[in-house]
Design a protein around this motif. Structure first.
Motif, PDB file in Angstrom:
ATOM      1  N   VAL A   1       0.847  -1.190   0.000  1.00 36.54           N
ATOM      2  CA  VAL A   1       0.000   0.000   0.000  1.00 36.54           C
ATOM      3  C   VAL A   1       0.882   1.240   0.000  1.00 36.54           C
ATOM      4  O   VAL A   1       1.895   1.290   0.705  1.00 36.54           O
ATOM      5  CB  VAL A   1      -0.927   0.044   1.233  1.00 36.54           C
ATOM      6  CG1 VAL A   1      -1.910   1.199   1.120  1.00 36.54           C
ATOM      7  CG2 VAL A   1      -1.673  -1.259   1.397  1.00 36.54           C
ATOM      8  N   ARG A   2       0.516   2.192  -0.838  1.00 34.60           N
ATOM      9  CA  ARG A   2       1.251   3.457  -0.886  1.00 34.60           C
ATOM     10  C   ARG A   2       0.295   4.606  -0.642  1.00 34.60           C
ATOM     11  O   ARG A   2      -0.851   4.565  -1.095  1.00 34.60           O
ATOM     12  CB  ARG A   2       1.916   3.638  -2.252  1.00 34.60           C
ATOM     13  CG  ARG A   2       3.062   2.683  -2.485  1.00 34.60           C
ATOM     14  CD  ARG A   2       3.676   2.894  -3.872  1.00 34.60           C
ATOM     15  NE  ARG A   2       4.892   2.090  -3.993  1.00 34.60           N
ATOM     16  CZ  ARG A   2       4.893   0.781  -4.242  1.00 34.60           C
ATOM     17  NH1 ARG A   2       3.753   0.129  -4.403  1.00 34.60           N
ATOM     18  NH2 ARG A   2       6.026   0.113  -4.326  1.00 34.60           N
ATOM     19  N   TYR A   3       0.766   5.610   0.065  1.00 36.67           N
ATOM     20  CA  TYR A   3       0.018   6.860   0.214  1.00 36.67           C
ATOM     21  C   TYR A   3       0.723   7.916  -0.614  1.00 36.67           C
ATOM     22  O   TYR A   3       1.858   8.276  -0.299  1.00 36.67           O
ATOM     23  CB  TYR A   3      -0.056   7.299   1.675  1.00 36.67           C
ATOM     24  CG  TYR A   3      -0.870   6.355   2.548  1.00 36.67           C
ATOM     25  CD1 TYR A   3      -2.209   6.116   2.279  1.00 36.67           C
ATOM     26  CD2 TYR A   3      -0.282   5.707   3.631  1.00 36.67           C
ATOM     27  CE1 TYR A   3      -2.956   5.257   3.072  1.00 36.67           C
ATOM     28  CE2 TYR A   3      -1.024   4.847   4.434  1.00 36.67           C
ATOM     29  CZ  TYR A   3      -2.353   4.628   4.146  1.00 36.67           C
ATOM     30  OH  TYR A   3      -3.092   3.779   4.930  1.00 36.67           O
ATOM     31  N   SER A   4       0.063   8.373  -1.659  1.00 35.99           N
ATOM     32  CA  SER A   4       0.657   9.348  -2.591  1.00 35.99           C
ATOM     33  C   SER A   4       2.067   8.919  -2.995  1.00 35.99           C
ATOM     34  O   SER A   4       3.004   9.705  -2.965  1.00 35.99           O
ATOM     35  CB  SER A   4       0.704  10.745  -1.961  1.00 35.99           C
ATOM     36  OG  SER A   4      -0.580  11.123  -1.533  1.00 35.99           O
TER      37      SER A   4
ATOM     38  N   MET B   1     -11.466   0.574   2.904  1.00 35.41           N
ATOM     39  CA  MET B   1     -11.585   1.833   3.633  1.00 35.41           C
ATOM     40  C   MET B   1     -10.489   2.803   3.187  1.00 35.41           C
ATOM     41  O   MET B   1     -10.633   4.006   3.307  1.00 35.41           O
ATOM     42  CB  MET B   1     -11.452   1.532   5.134  1.00 35.41           C
ATOM     43  CG  MET B   1     -12.286   2.407   6.014  1.00 35.41           C
ATOM     44  SD  MET B   1     -14.050   2.280   5.644  1.00 35.41           S
ATOM     45  CE  MET B   1     -14.641   3.478   6.807  1.00 35.41           C
ATOM     46  N   ASN B   2      -9.375   2.251   2.674  1.00 38.96           N
ATOM     47  CA  ASN B   2      -8.292   3.116   2.195  1.00 38.96           C
ATOM     48  C   ASN B   2      -8.713   3.973   1.010  1.00 38.96           C
ATOM     49  O   ASN B   2      -8.088   4.980   0.719  1.00 38.96           O
ATOM     50  CB  ASN B   2      -7.087   2.265   1.784  1.00 38.96           C
ATOM     51  CG  ASN B   2      -6.211   1.938   2.967  1.00 38.96           C
ATOM     52  OD1 ASN B   2      -6.221   2.653   3.963  1.00 38.96           O
ATOM     53  ND2 ASN B   2      -5.475   0.854   2.879  1.00 38.96           N
ATOM     54  N   ASP B   3      -9.802   3.557   0.352  1.00 38.41           N
ATOM     55  CA  ASP B   3     -10.290   4.351  -0.787  1.00 38.41           C
ATOM     56  C   ASP B   3     -10.624   5.777  -0.372  1.00 38.41           C
ATOM     57  O   ASP B   3     -10.602   6.693  -1.189  1.00 38.41           O
ATOM     58  CB  ASP B   3     -11.576   3.727  -1.355  1.00 38.41           C
ATOM     59  CG  ASP B   3     -11.293   2.430  -2.093  1.00 38.41           C
ATOM     60  OD1 ASP B   3     -10.244   1.835  -1.826  1.00 38.41           O
ATOM     61  OD2 ASP B   3     -12.124   2.042  -2.929  1.00 38.41           O
ATOM     62  N   LEU B   4     -10.960   5.945   0.907  1.00 35.28           N
ATOM     63  CA  LEU B   4     -11.395   7.274   1.371  1.00 35.28           C
ATOM     64  C   LEU B   4     -10.226   8.215   1.544  1.00 35.28           C
ATOM     65  O   LEU B   4     -10.406   9.419   1.702  1.00 35.28           O
ATOM     66  CB  LEU B   4     -12.144   7.152   2.706  1.00 35.28           C
ATOM     67  CG  LEU B   4     -13.367   6.235   2.688  1.00 35.28           C
ATOM     68  CD1 LEU B   4     -13.983   6.158   4.070  1.00 35.28           C
ATOM     69  CD2 LEU B   4     -14.391   6.740   1.682  1.00 35.28           C
ATOM     70  N   ILE B   5      -9.001   7.655   1.556  1.00 35.63           N
ATOM     71  CA  ILE B   5      -7.828   8.509   1.723  1.00 35.63           C
ATOM     72  C   ILE B   5      -7.300   8.877   0.347  1.00 35.63           C
ATOM     73  O   ILE B   5      -6.912   8.001  -0.424  1.00 35.63           O
ATOM     74  CB  ILE B   5      -6.740   7.795   2.558  1.00 35.63           C
ATOM     75  CG1 ILE B   5      -7.310   7.435   3.930  1.00 35.63           C
ATOM     76  CG2 ILE B   5      -5.498   8.652   2.684  1.00 35.63           C
ATOM     77  CD1 ILE B   5      -6.469   6.459   4.703  1.00 35.63           C
ATOM     78  N   PRO B   6      -7.305  10.171   0.006  1.00 35.50           N
ATOM     79  CA  PRO B   6      -6.828  10.559  -1.323  1.00 35.50           C
ATOM     80  C   PRO B   6      -5.381  10.124  -1.516  1.00 35.50           C
ATOM     81  O   PRO B   6      -4.557  10.296  -0.618  1.00 35.50           O
ATOM     82  CB  PRO B   6      -6.942  12.085  -1.320  1.00 35.50           C
ATOM     83  CG  PRO B   6      -7.856  12.428  -0.194  1.00 35.50           C
ATOM     84  CD  PRO B   6      -7.707  11.326   0.813  1.00 35.50           C
ATOM     85  N   GLY B   7      -5.095   9.547  -2.669  1.00 30.96           N
ATOM     86  CA  GLY B   7      -3.717   9.164  -2.977  1.00 30.96           C
ATOM     87  C   GLY B   7      -3.316   7.781  -2.527  1.00 30.96           C
ATOM     88  O   GLY B   7      -2.193   7.359  -2.763  1.00 30.96           O
TER      89      GLY B   7
ATOM     90  N   TYR C   1     -17.702  15.799  -1.686  1.00 34.53           N
ATOM     91  CA  TYR C   1     -17.398  15.155  -2.962  1.00 34.53           C
ATOM     92  C   TYR C   1     -16.111  15.659  -3.621  1.00 34.53           C
ATOM     93  O   TYR C   1     -15.377  14.896  -4.209  1.00 34.53           O
ATOM     94  CB  TYR C   1     -18.564  15.349  -3.950  1.00 34.53           C
ATOM     95  CG  TYR C   1     -19.782  14.528  -3.625  1.00 34.53           C
ATOM     96  CD1 TYR C   1     -19.987  13.285  -4.230  1.00 34.53           C
ATOM     97  CD2 TYR C   1     -20.713  14.972  -2.706  1.00 34.53           C
ATOM     98  CE1 TYR C   1     -21.097  12.522  -3.929  1.00 34.53           C
ATOM     99  CE2 TYR C   1     -21.834  14.204  -2.388  1.00 34.53           C
ATOM    100  CZ  TYR C   1     -22.014  12.989  -3.014  1.00 34.53           C
ATOM    101  OH  TYR C   1     -23.105  12.238  -2.713  1.00 34.53           O
ATOM    102  N   ALA C   2     -15.873  16.972  -3.537  1.00 31.24           N
ATOM    103  CA  ALA C   2     -14.771  17.561  -4.289  1.00 31.24           C
ATOM    104  C   ALA C   2     -13.426  17.086  -3.757  1.00 31.24           C
ATOM    105  O   ALA C   2     -13.261  16.869  -2.558  1.00 31.24           O
ATOM    106  CB  ALA C   2     -14.853  19.077  -4.206  1.00 31.24           C
ATOM    107  N   THR C   3     -12.463  16.916  -4.667  1.00 28.59           N
ATOM    108  CA  THR C   3     -11.102  16.654  -4.231  1.00 28.59           C
ATOM    109  C   THR C   3     -10.540  17.958  -3.671  1.00 28.59           C
ATOM    110  O   THR C   3     -11.083  19.028  -3.919  1.00 28.59           O
ATOM    111  CB  THR C   3     -10.222  16.222  -5.415  1.00 28.59           C
ATOM    112  OG1 THR C   3     -10.210  17.287  -6.372  1.00 28.59           O
ATOM    113  CG2 THR C   3     -10.763  14.971  -6.077  1.00 28.59           C
TER     114      THR C   3
END
Lengths: 305, 313
Positions: free
Chosen positions: A57-60, A98-104, B117-119
Motif C-alpha cells: 500500500v502506498r500513500y501518494s 476503507m483506504n479508498d477514502l484517503i486521497p492518494g 465530494y470535491a477533491t
C-alpha cells in the motif's frame, strides 16, 4: 418474560431470538456441521476467507506496507500486532477498501475475499463494506439516539423492509451485551454514554448490519481495563458467527483473544524511508511461545517495542 | 547586619520571585481598547434601536398602528395619503421567498459538493471563486437582473413586466449563495472524519453518508447560514430597486413589479422630503418593522437550532 421496550410495536418473539441468529440470515452464518464433528480443529487449518498476495500500500506514492502475503481464517480472530508505523492499520483498511477514502492511497497485489478480487474494477466498495464491517480506534457513535445508531445500518441497507427494526436493534444490543444497560434509554443520545459503552454500541451497530467479517482497528486503545476486558469477552462470543481481524498495540490482548497472529515490523529502506513488513504469521500460541523469527521473539518478550 | 535584618532581606528575596516588578501598562491599554471596541458595537446597536423606536413612536402618534400594520394600500406621497404597509411586506416576502428557493438548494448543494465530494484541488479552486462572488457589489447584481435576467425570462416565454419580482428574487438567490455555501461548508467540514468512516464502514454510500450523517451533524451551522442568507435577502435593496421596480403592489404575481421595504427606505430617503415630516417618519416606521422581522427570524432560528442540533462531542 416481556422486555420493557419503548418503541415496541406489539408482542414479539425477541427473547427466543435474542441470542441466536434468525433463520432469515444468510446461510453462511449457520454452523458448519462438519466443523463440529471434529475434535478441535487447528486454527491454522481453518478455511480462508481472505487471501492476500504480495499486497503493498502506498500513500501518494510513499510506501506504507510492502509485500504482505497472508490468509485469514473464517470464524476466528486474527490479530495484527507490531510497533507504530508498521502498516498494520493500513493493511486492515485494505480488507474493506476503507483506504479508498484517503486521497492518494493505492493498493498493489491481490486481496481476495472468498476468491473474489476486492480490487477488481467491477467491485463496488460500498458492497464490500456491507459485508465487511469496521470498528474504529476512537468510539465514533453518531450524534443520534442509541436506537438510531443501531438502526442506521439496517435502514441504509434496506434491511428493515423484511424484518422489524425494533427486533434488529434489540438483537444487536443483546449480542453486544449492552441491552440491559440501555434498554430504558434507547431514545437518549449515544454521546452521553461512557467510552466503553460507546465502543460496544459501535460493535452492536456493526453486528446489526449482519456482516461476514468485523475489522477492529485498536478497539480498546481508548478504554480502561474493565471496558477492555468486556470487549474481549464480546469478541470471543462474536467469533462463533463472525470472522474478526483486530489490530492491537496490546500484546496481552492479542495473546488472550486471537487464534492467529501476524507480527509486523518497521523496515528502513536505503533512502531512510520507513515502511511496514510482515515478519511472521502463525497460530497465536506459536507466536508467543515458540516464534520462528528472532525479531518476533524480541517483540513478544518485550525486548523491543 | 543584625539577625532581624537578615530575615527581612530573605523574606524580600522570596517575595521578589513572584512580585510584579512594575505595573503592566501595555496590558491595561490593550484591555481598555478591546473593551471600547466591544462597547462601540453595543452602543451603535442601541443607538439604532433608539433612533428607530423614537421616530416610529412619533409616526404612530399620527397614523394608528392598526392602519399601518393591516392597511393594504401604501401611498404616503399621494393625497390623501395611505399608510398600509402590507404591500411592502408582501413585496419583501415575495422576493425573499424566490431568493430562498434559489439560494438554499444552490448554497447547501454547493457546500455539500465542496465538503463531501470535491477533491482538495477542486475545493481550492472553487472556494475562492465563491467568495469572490460574495464581494461583487449588489448594484452590479441589480443591473444583471434588469438587463440580463429579465430579457432572458421573456425569451423563455415568461411574460414578465420590465420591472418584476421574479427577476429580482432570482438574482437575490444567486447573491446569497456564497453566504449560505461558505458557512455551510465550514459547518460540514467541521464534522469529525470518524463519523464519515463509521457510516462508510456500515455500508452506506457517499450520498447516504452526506445526507444522514454529515448534514444532520452540521445542521445548526447550515441553519445559521440559511438565516444569514434570509436576513440578507430581506434587507437586500439595490437588486430589487433596479429589477423589481418601486410600485407598492399587493400581489403574489411574480411577473409584476413590487416594492420592498428596503427599496422604499432607500428610494424615499434619497428624495427631498423634509426632516421631521410624516413622510420622513415613515422611513423609520418601515425600518423598525424590517428590524422586528429579522429579529423574529433570528429567534426562530435559535429555537430550531437548539431543538434539532446533533452535538457530536
Amino acid at each position: 418474560m416481556s422486555p420493557a421496550h419503548d418503541d415496541s410495536t406489539g408482542t414479539s418473539t425477541m427473547d427466543a431470538d435474542a441470542n441466536t441468529p434468525s433463520p432469515s440470515h444468510e446461510p453462511v452464518h449457520m454452523q458448519t456441521p462438519a466443523l463440529n464433528e471434529h475434535m478441535t480443529p487447528k486454527p491454522e487449518a481453518a478455511e480462508k476467507i481472505f487471501e492476500l498476495t504480495d499486497v503493498s500500500v502506498r500513500y501518494s506514492g510513499k510506501l506504507a506496507v510492502k509485500d504482505v502475503t497472508v490468509g485469514i481464517g473464517t470464524k476466528q480472530i486474527t490479530a495484527l500486532i507490531g510497533a507504530s508505523g508498521c502498516g498494520k492499520s493500513t493493511l486492515l483498511r485494505c480488507l474493506n477498501r476503507m483506504n479508498d477514502l484517503i486521497p492518494g492511497a493505492t493498493v498493489d497485489g491481490s486481496v481476495k475475499y472468498r476468491g473474489q478480487d476486492l480490487y477488481a474494477s467491477n467491485v463496488d466498495p460500498v458492497q464490500v463494506r456491507k459485508r465487511i464491517g469496521m470498528v474504529f480506534q476512537k468510539p465514533n457513535p453518531f450524534p443520534k439516539s442509541i436506537y438510531d445508531n443501531i438502526a442506521f445500518g439496517p435502514r441504509v441497507l434496506g434491511m428493515n423492509k423484511d424484518r422489524n427494526l425494533d427486533e434488529i436493534v434489540e438483537n444487536a444490543l443483546t449480542r453486544a451485551s449492552l441491552w440491559d444497560e440501555v434498554k430504558d434509554r434507547l431514545d437518549e443520545s449515544a454521546i452521553g454514554m461512557s467510552g466503553g459503552q460507546q465502543q460496544r454500541l459501535c460493535i452492536a451497530r456493526t453486528i446489526a448490519t449482519n456482516p461476514q467479517v468485523i475489522l477492529m482497528d485498536e478497539p480498546c486503545s481508548a478504554l480502561d481495563p474493565i471496558s477492555t476486558s468486556r470487549i474481549e469477552d464480546l469478541m470471543n462470543e462474536l467469533k462463533e458467527q463472525f470472522t474478526i481481524v483486530v489490530v492491537t498495540h496490546n500484546m496481552q490482548q492479542a495473546a488472550r483473544v486471537s487464534d492467529m497472529t501476524a507480527y509486523f515490523t518497521v523496515e528502513v529502506a536505503e533512502d531512510d524511508k520507513r515502511y511496514g513488513r510482515l515478519v511472521e504469521f502463525a497460530e497465536t500460541e506459536t507466536i508467543f511461545t515458540n516464534p520462528s523469527d528472532q525479531r518476533t521473539e524480541d517483540y513478544v518478550t518485550g525486548k523491543v517495542g | 547586619m543584625s539577625q532581624a535584618g537578615a530575615v527581612k532581606a530573605k523574606a524580600d528575596a522570596t517575595a521578589s520571585v513572584f512580585a510584579r516588578s512594575r505595573p503592566r501598562y501595555g496590558e491595561l491599554v490593550i484591555r481598555a481598547s478591546l473593551v471600547i471596541a466591544a462597547l462601540i458595537t453595543v452602543l451603535t446597536t442601541v443607538g439604532i434601536v433608539f433612533a428607530l423606536a423614537s421616530e416610529t413612536i412619533s409616526f404612530l402618534g399620527e397614523v394608528p398602528l392598526h392602519d399601518f400594520l393591516f392597511g393594504t394600500t401604501w401611498s404616503p406621497l399621494f393625497e390623501p395619503p395611505s399608510y398600509g404597509v402590507i404591500p411592502l411586506v408582501t413585496g419583501t416576502l415575495l422576493t425573499t421567498a424566490i431568493g430562498m428557493i434559489v439560494g438554499i438548494p444552490l448554497g447547501v448543494g454547493s457546500a455539500i459538493y465542496l465538503s463531501e465530494y470535491a477533491t482538495s484541488r477542486t475545493r481550492k479552486f472553487f472556494k475562492p471563486i465563491l467568495e469572490t462572488l460574495a464581494g461583487v457589489p449588489t448594484v452590479v447584481f441589480g443591473y444583471f437582473a434588469l438587463t440580463v435576467v429579465t430579457p432572458w425570462l421573456r425569451k423563455i416565454g415568461i411574460e414578465v413586466d420590465a420591472f418584476n419580482a421574479l427577476s429580482g428574487g432570482l438574482v437575490i438567490g444567486i447573491l446569497i449563495v456564497p453566504t449560505i455555501a461558505s458557512i455551510s461548508e465550514d459547518a460540514l467540514s467541521a464534522v469529525p472524519q470518524g463519523l464519515r468512516e463509521a457510516s462508510f464502514g456500515l455500508g452506506a454510500g457517499r450520498f447516504q453518508t452526506s445526507l444522514r450523517v454529515v448534514v444532520p451533524a452540521a445542521f445548526s451551522g447550515i441553519i445559521a447560514s440559511i438565516v444569514l442568507g434570509a436576513s440578507r435577502a430581506i434587507g437586500e435593496t439595490m437588486v430589487v430597486l433596479l429589477a423589481a421596480g418601486q410600485r407598492p403592489n399587493l400581489t403574489l404575481d411574480v411577473r409584476e413589479p413590487v416594492e420592498t421595504m428596503a427599496t422604499f427606505i432607500a428610494a424615499t430617503g434619497k428624495g427631498d422630503i423634509p426632516t421631521g415630516s410624516l413622510d420622513y417618519k415613515t422611513i423609520f416606521a418601515v425600518g423598525a418593522l424590517l428590524f422586528v422581522m429579522t429579529f423574529i427570524l433570528n429567534i426562530i432560528s435559535t429555537w430550531v437550532v437548539n431543538r434539532y442540533r446533533e452535538e457530536y462531542e
